[in-house]
Design an enzyme around this catalytic site. Structure first.
Site, PDB file in Angstrom:
ATOM      1  N   TYR A 175       0.660  -1.334   0.117  1.00  0.00           N
ATOM      2  CA  TYR A 175      -0.085  -0.038   0.064  1.00  0.00           C
ATOM      3  C   TYR A 175       0.988   1.099  -0.041  1.00  0.00           C
ATOM      4  CZ  TYR A 175       1.099   0.973   5.053  1.00  0.00           C
ATOM      5  OH  TYR A 175       1.408   1.359   6.097  1.00  0.00           O
ATOM      6  N   CYS A 176       0.255   2.453  -0.257  1.00  0.00           N
ATOM      7  CA  CYS A 176       0.969   3.679  -0.358  1.00  0.00           C
ATOM      8  C   CYS A 176       0.189   4.685   0.306  1.00  0.00           C
ATOM      9  CB  CYS A 176       1.764   3.993  -1.686  1.00  0.00           C
ATOM     10  SG  CYS A 176       0.775   3.806  -3.018  1.00  0.00           S
ATOM     11  N   ARG A 177       0.147   5.921  -0.703  1.00  0.00           N
ATOM     12  CA  ARG A 177      -0.526   7.248  -0.124  1.00  0.00           C
ATOM     13  C   ARG A 177      -2.216   7.109  -0.438  1.00  0.00           C
ATOM     14  NH1 ARG A 177       4.201  10.440  -2.877  1.00  0.00           N
ATOM     15  NH2 ARG A 177       5.536  10.492  -0.950  1.00  0.00           N
TER      16      ARG A 177
END
Length: 221
Positions: A175-177
């Site tokens: 996952y990220c932003r």
């Protein structure tokens, strides 16, 4: 002006404040945690003066708030959960209604990850049963401000040389932003070429936090 018109006028002010690509990007960065103006300017590739001008517009619409520490001004989201929800709704409407958004999603994002992302509810269940390695591919300073429980932080730029830190034979969820952040898409594409079983979380850290799910922060000492 009647009460309905007064409300619509105020809502239009919010819409106008969000009506610029740089301001949407600044909101995405602030959804990761509090930032100073100079940090935000660097992340968004803006001059200090330009970033400050965009942030002031967002502040007038009560989308962000500030605190001062000496000569530095720090910004954070105001009404964090609601603002994150508003950004997510805007993204969903854009993907459905705008041909340009759909084209980018098809030619860039989906070409790197043709599989369905994993939902937050699915990830909660797999975390409970200790079935996955959760991989946070954001920069370390964003990870320190807040991240998913037991997440392993390997920024995308370091991923290829740090593959040995990811347990082999174990499912990975990256996952990220947020839903349009390219970091997790690129991480998924890289890991699959290296033989990992990897899925992408359906959105990112801000949406996870806004849903009231548990998060962790890094505390010095």
């Amino acid at each position: 002006m009647g009460p309905k018109q007064a409300i619509f006028t105020s809502l239009a002010e919010i819409a106008r404040a969000m009506g610029h690509a740089h301001r949407l990007e600044l909101l995405e960065h602030l959804a990761q945690g509090e930032r100073s103006v100079d940090e935000l300017a660097a992340r968004a590739s803006l001059t200090f003066a330009n970033a400050s001008r965009h942030l002031q517009i967002l502040r007038r619409a009560s989308l962000v708030e500030t605190r001062r520490e000496g000569k530095r001004v720090f910004y954070s989201l105001a009404g964090e959960n609601e603002t994150v929800g508003l950004l997510r709704a805007l993204a969903s409407v854009g993907e459905r209604n705008m041909a340009e958004v759909e084209q980018v999603m098809r030619t860039y994002f989906r070409s790197r990850d043709t599989m369905e992302p994993i939902s937050r509810a699915e990830l909660v269940a797999r975390l409970r049963d200790d079935l996955v390695t959760v991989l946070d591919v954001r920069p370390e300073d964003e990870f320190r401000l807040g991240h998913l429980p037991r997440a392993l932080n390997i920024p995308l730029s370091e991923l290829e040389r740090r593959l040995t830190e990811i347990a082999p034979g174990r499912e990975v969820v990256a996952y990220c932003r947020g839903p349009f952040c390219i970091l997790s898409f690129e991480a998924v594409a890289l890991l699959r070429t290296r033989g990992y079983s990897v899925h992408r979380l359906e959105d990112g850290y801000p949406e996870w936090k806004a849903a009231g799910l548990p998060v962790e922060v890094v505390t010095d000492g």
